[in-house]
Design an enzyme around this catalytic site. Structure first.
Site, PDB file in Angstrom:
ATOM      1  N   ASP A 143       0.871  -1.175   0.000  1.00 32.29           N
ATOM      2  CA  ASP A 143       0.000   0.000   0.000  1.00 32.29           C
ATOM      3  C   ASP A 143       0.910   1.229   0.000  1.00 32.29           C
ATOM      4  OD1 ASP A 143      -2.222   1.565  -0.012  1.00 32.29           O
ATOM      5  OD2 ASP A 143      -3.177   0.649   1.739  1.00 32.29           O
TER       6      ASP A 143
ATOM      7  N   ASP B 121      -3.677   7.205  -3.559  1.00 34.98           N
ATOM      8  CA  ASP B 121      -5.035   7.677  -3.819  1.00 34.98           C
ATOM      9  C   ASP B 121      -5.466   8.606  -2.689  1.00 34.98           C
ATOM     10  OD1 ASP B 121      -4.768   5.242  -2.347  1.00 34.98           O
ATOM     11  OD2 ASP B 121      -6.931   4.960  -2.357  1.00 34.98           O
TER      12      ASP B 121
HETATM   13  N1  GUN Z   1      -6.444   0.677   2.951  1.00 37.07           N
HETATM   14  C1  GUN Z   1      -7.709   0.659   3.381  1.00 37.07           C
HETATM   15  N2  GUN Z   1      -8.466   1.497   2.628  1.00 37.07           N
HETATM   16  C2  GUN Z   1      -7.648   2.061   1.730  1.00 37.07           C
HETATM   17  C3  GUN Z   1      -7.854   2.996   0.671  1.00 37.07           C
HETATM   18  O1  GUN Z   1      -8.947   3.510   0.425  1.00 37.07           O
HETATM   19  N3  GUN Z   1      -6.743   3.307  -0.083  1.00 37.07           N
HETATM   20  C4  GUN Z   1      -5.517   2.768   0.168  1.00 37.07           C
HETATM   21  N4  GUN Z   1      -4.490   3.103  -0.625  1.00 37.07           N
HETATM   22  N5  GUN Z   1      -5.324   1.893   1.146  1.00 37.07           N
HETATM   23  C5  GUN Z   1      -6.372   1.535   1.927  1.00 37.07           C
END
Ligand code: GUN
Length: 670
Positions: free
Chosen positions: A102, A137
Site C-alpha cells: 500500500d 489515492d
Molecule cells: N487501505 C484501506 N483502505 C484504503 C484505501 O482507500 N486506499 C488505500 N491506498 N489503502 C487503503
C-alpha cells in the site's frame, strides 16, 4: 510444507483469468512475476515493524500465497528502507509469495501526516521489487461532504497517469473511491478503469466496515462493479472479516486483506465464520483450529499478553483462510448464494445488506448466471427473493411467447412433474390444445414445458412450500409471462382426492377437442427450450424442429431429436433439463439469432479441430453470451466453425486476454 512460488509465463505478466464461476462470483488466476495467485484470496497485512506471525510461516505453514504490507512504513524507516532497496522487499520480509504494498493513503487517513510524493512512492515500490504496488489515492470518508468526496475522486483519477508511468512494468493498484455516493463510485470506476491498472481495490470502506454499515458496502460494490473492467481483479481494501466474504465474493470480489486477524487478537477477540467472539465470554471453544489445539479458553486466558495475542492471531488467520476456502468451494459447487443466505443470518446488519441485495439484484449479474444447475435448491419460506440462478431462468422466460389467451395453473404438487401431472397435462392439451399450462412453484410460475429444468425441478424444503403462491404474486407472474389472459383455470392438488380424469371432466367436460399426440407435446417442450436456452426466435425454433422425430429412452423420455431428414440435431439433457446441440444442429442454427462468437484468423485452425476458444482470439461477439449456455462459432468471414458452451459474458469476451472463453464441443474439422 515448503514449496516454491510459480512465476507467470512470459507474456502473461499482469493478466487475470477466470477458471470457474457462478454469476459474478469467480475463481481466477492473477499472473505476477513472483507467483500465479489463485483467487479469491486473502492477503494478511504485515506490519514490517511488528510481525505477529512471521511471513515465512504464512507461506509455509498456512499456505497464504500473497501478503500486503505498507511501502510508506518501509520508506519512512531508514533502516527498513535501506534493506529494502538493497535486497528487495521479498528478502526484507523473508517471504517468497506475492507481495502487494500500500502507498500511505491509509496512514494519511488515520494520522494525516503523509508527506510522500505521488510518483515518489510508486517509484519506491517499483525499486524494492514489489509484485503489486498501490498509487497514492485520496481516501474518501463517509463524513466528508459530497463535494469533498468528489474532489478526492477527481484528484485520484488525475494522479493515475503519472503513477502508472512511475510504475513501469510493476503491476499497479488503482483504487476506486467515492465514499457512499453511488454516482461518484461509478465516476471513479469509469475514470480509473480507463487507465492501465492491474487491479482495482475498492477503497474508503474501512470506516463503513468498522461501523458495520454493510448495506452501504453492498451499495458501493453495486455502484461500481459493472464499470470496472471485467478482466481486472477487484480487491476489497481492508475487508478481512470472514462473515463478509460470501457476499463480497458473490458480487465479484477477488482479493481481500486482513489486519483484523492481528488487531482483533490484540483485544482478545476471536474471528469466527459467523462473527466475532470475545475470548472472555467463552467456556468452551465452539470451533477447532490448530492454534487452539490442546487449549481451553481458561488456558489461553492465562497466557502472557504476547503469547495470547500470537495464539489468537493464528486462530484468526486459520478461520479467515478456511472461510475463504469455503467460498471458493461454494463457487465451484454453485452454492455461493446459499452461503450468502446462511451468513446473512449471523448478523443483523449483514441480513439487512443481503436483503437489500436481493431486492436490488443487478440485471447484469442475473444475465451472467447459468440458469441450469446440477443439483437442487434448498428453499425455505424465509427466503424473500430468489437466488440469481432462479432469476436467470425467469429472465429467459421473459421471452415466453404464446398465442394462447387461456392459461391453466396447477398448484400444490411438487416434482417430478412429468410423472405426477404428465397425464393431466396431456388430457388438458386434448381439450384445450392452445392453453398455456403453468406449474405453481415456491419460486414462481413455471411453464410446464420447463418441468424438468433444474434447479426448479429439484426444490427442496418443507411440504408447506407447496401450499400455493400468494394470489398477487401469481397474477403478477402470469401477467409477466402471458400478458392479458382471457381465461384462467386453476387446478389445486392441495386437498386432492379425485383422480386427474375426474378433475379434467369437472373442469372441461368430457368432450375431446383434438387428439394431441405425446410426440406433439414433446415437440412443444423442445421448441420452448430451443427458444430459451439457445436464445433463438420462435420462428427459428419452429423451423429447426419442423417435422422432427424423437428417439425415446426406456423411461419414455426424449433422448435424441432428429430433423425431418433424419439427422440428429440435438439431445435434451436429463441431468439438468438443458439441451446439447450436435454439430449438425449447430450448423442449422448458424445465421439465426443464436449467440455467436467470431474468432480471429489465428484461431480458425484450432477451432475447426474442436479446441477451446481462448480469450484474446475473439474479434466480435454477436448477441449476449450466457456462461454455461451454448453458442456458435464463426470466422470473420462468417463461415461456421463449430459450437460450444460459453464460459463468459459478451462484455468479458471483449476485454479478457487470458483463459477459456468457449469450451468447444465440436469443430467442423480441417
Ligand atoms: N487501505 C484501506 N483502505 C484504503 C484505501 O482507500 N486506499 C488505500 N491506498 N489503502 C487503503
Amino acid at each position: 510444507m515448503t514449496h516454491e512460488p510459480t512465476p507467470c509465463r512470459e507474456g502473461d505478466h499482469g493478466k487475470f483469468e477466470i477458471t470457474d464461476r457462478d454469476g459474478w462470483a469467480r475463481l481466477g488466476k492473477l499472473h505476477t512475476s513472483t507467483h500465479v495467485l489463485k483467487t479469491p484470496c486473502l492477503l494478511p497485512v504485515i506490519n514490517p515493524n511488528i510481525r505477529t506471525v512471521e511471513p515465512r510461516e504464512l507461506w509455509e505453514q498456512y499456505g497464504f500465497e500473497a501478503l500486503i504490507t505498507n511501502s510508506y512504513v518501509i520508506w519512512k524507516h531508514e533502516k527498513l528502507k535501506e534493506q529494502a532497496i538493497a535486497g528487495g522487499v521479498h528478502k526484507l520480509l523473508d517471504y517468497p509469495g506475492v507481495i502487494m504494498t500500500d502507498s500511505g493513503t491509509f496512514q494519511n487517513y488515520v494520522y494525516g501526516d503523509v508527506e510522500v510524493g505521488v510518483e515518489e512512492i510508486v517509484n519506491f515500490q517499483r525499486e524494492i521489487d514489489v509484485d503489486i504496488a498501490t498509487m497514492l489515492d485520496v481516501f474518501g470518508t463517509p463524513d466528508m461532504t459530497k463535494e469533498e468526496v468528489e474532489q478526492a475522486v477527481q484528484e485520484t483519477i488525475s494522479r493515475a497517469k503519472a503513477s502508472l508511468e512511475a510504475a513501469g512494468e510493476t503491476m499497479l493498484n488503482g483504487p476506486i473511491q467515492g465514499g457512499i455516493h453511488s454516482d461518484l463510485r461509478k465516476d471513479s470506476a469509469v475514470g480509473m478503469g480507463e487507465h492501465g491498472f492491474a487491479v482495482h481495490p475498492i477503497g474508503g470502506i474501512v470506516p463503513l466496515m468498522e461501523r458495520q454499515r454493510y448495506r452501504d458496502l453492498v451499495e458501493i460494490i453495486l455502484a461500481c462493479r459493472e464499470h470496472i473492467p471485467w478482466n481486472r481483479p477487484i480487491h476489497m481494501f481492508g475487508c478481512g472479516h470472514p462473515h463478509l466474504f460470501p457476499i463480497c465474493v458473490a458480487l465479484g470480489a477477488d482479493l481481500f486483506d486482513s489486519a483484523a486477524y492481528a488487531l482483533f487478537a490484540r483485544d482478545d477477540r476471536m474471528l469466527m465464520p459467523w462473527g466475532t467472539v470475545k475470548l472472555g465470554d467463552l467456556n468452551e471453544f465452539p470451533i477447532s483450529t490448530s492454534a487452539l489445539s490442546g487449549h481451553t479458553p481458561a488456558s489461553v486466558k492465562s497466557l502472557s499478553d504476547d503469547a495470547r495475542c500470537e495464539l489468537l492471531a493464528r486462530h484468526n488467520l486459520e478461520v479467515t483462510a478456511s472461510e475463504l476456502a469455503r467460498c471458493r468451494q461454494a463457487v465451484r459447487d454453485g452454492t455461493i448464494w446459499k452461503l450468502v443466505e446462511e451468513r446473512s443470518h449471523t448478523n443483523a446488519s449483514l441480513r439487512e445488506a443481503t436483503e437489500y441485495l436481493y431486492n436490488n439484484m443487478p440485471e447484469a449479474l442475473v444475465a451472467a448466471t447459468n440458469p441450469l444447475r446440477n443439483g437442487g435448491v434448498r428453499t425455505s419460506q424465509d427466503l424473500p427473493t430468489s437466488p440469481p440462478s432462479i432469476a436467470a431462468l425467469g429472465r429467459l422466460l421473459n421471452s415466453f411467447e404464446t398465442d394462447s389467451e387461456r392459461a391453466v395453473l396447477i398448484s400444490g404438487v411438487s416434482g417430478p412433474w412429468r410423472d405426477r401431472i404428465g397425464g393431466l397435462v396431456h388430457s388438458i392439451a386434448n381439450r384445450w390444445p392452445d392453453a398455456a399450462v403453468f406449474i405453481e412453484t415456491p419460486l414462481g410460475l413455471l411453464p410446464y414445458t420447463m418441468e424438468d429444468v433444474s434447479p426448479w425441478a429439484h426444490l427442496m424444503g418443507p411440504a408447506s412450500i407447496w401450499n400455493g403462491m400468494a394470489s398477487d404474486d401469481r397474477d403478477f407472474d402470469l401477467q409477466a409471462l402471458m400478458g392479458d389472459v382471457e381465461q384462467v383455470i386453476e387446478i389445486s392438488f392441495e386437498h386432492k382426492k379425485e383422480s386427474n380424469l375426474a378433475i379434467i371432466e369437472s373442469v372441461f367436460g368430457d368432450g375431446l377437442n383434438e387428439e394431441i399426440t405425446r410426440a406433439e407435446l414433446d415437440r412443444e417442450m423442445i421448441e420452448d427450450k430451443v427458444c430459451y436456452f439457445l436464445d433463438v426466435s420462435r420462428e427459428e425454433s419452429e423451423q429447426l424442429l419442423a417435422g422432427c422425430s424423437f428417439v425415446y429412452s426406456k423411461t419414455k423420455r426424449v433422448r435424441n431429436v432428429h430433423a425431418s431428414d433424419g439427422q440428429h440435431i440435438l439431445s435434451p439433457r436429463l441431468r439438468d433439463g438443458g439441451l446439447s446441440l450436435t454439430l449438425e444442429g449447430a450448423r442449422r442454427l448458424h445465421g439465426s439469432d443464436m449467440p455467436t462468437v467470431v474468432v480471429n484468423d489465428d484461431s480458425i485452425p484450432f477451432t475447426r479441430k474442436g479446441r477451446n476458444v481462448m480469450h484474446g482470439f475473439i474479434s466480435e461477439v454477436k448477441g449476449e453470451l450466457n456462461p454455461g449456455l451454448p453458442c456458435l462459432l464463426e470466422s470473420e468471414e462468417g463461415v461456421f466453425l463449430g459450437h460450444g458452451v460459453a464460459q463468459c459474458t459478451a462484455s468479458e469476451a471483449r476485454c479478457f486476454t487470458k483463459g477459456i472463453a468457449v469450451k468447444v464441443r465440436d469443430g467442423i474439422g480441417e
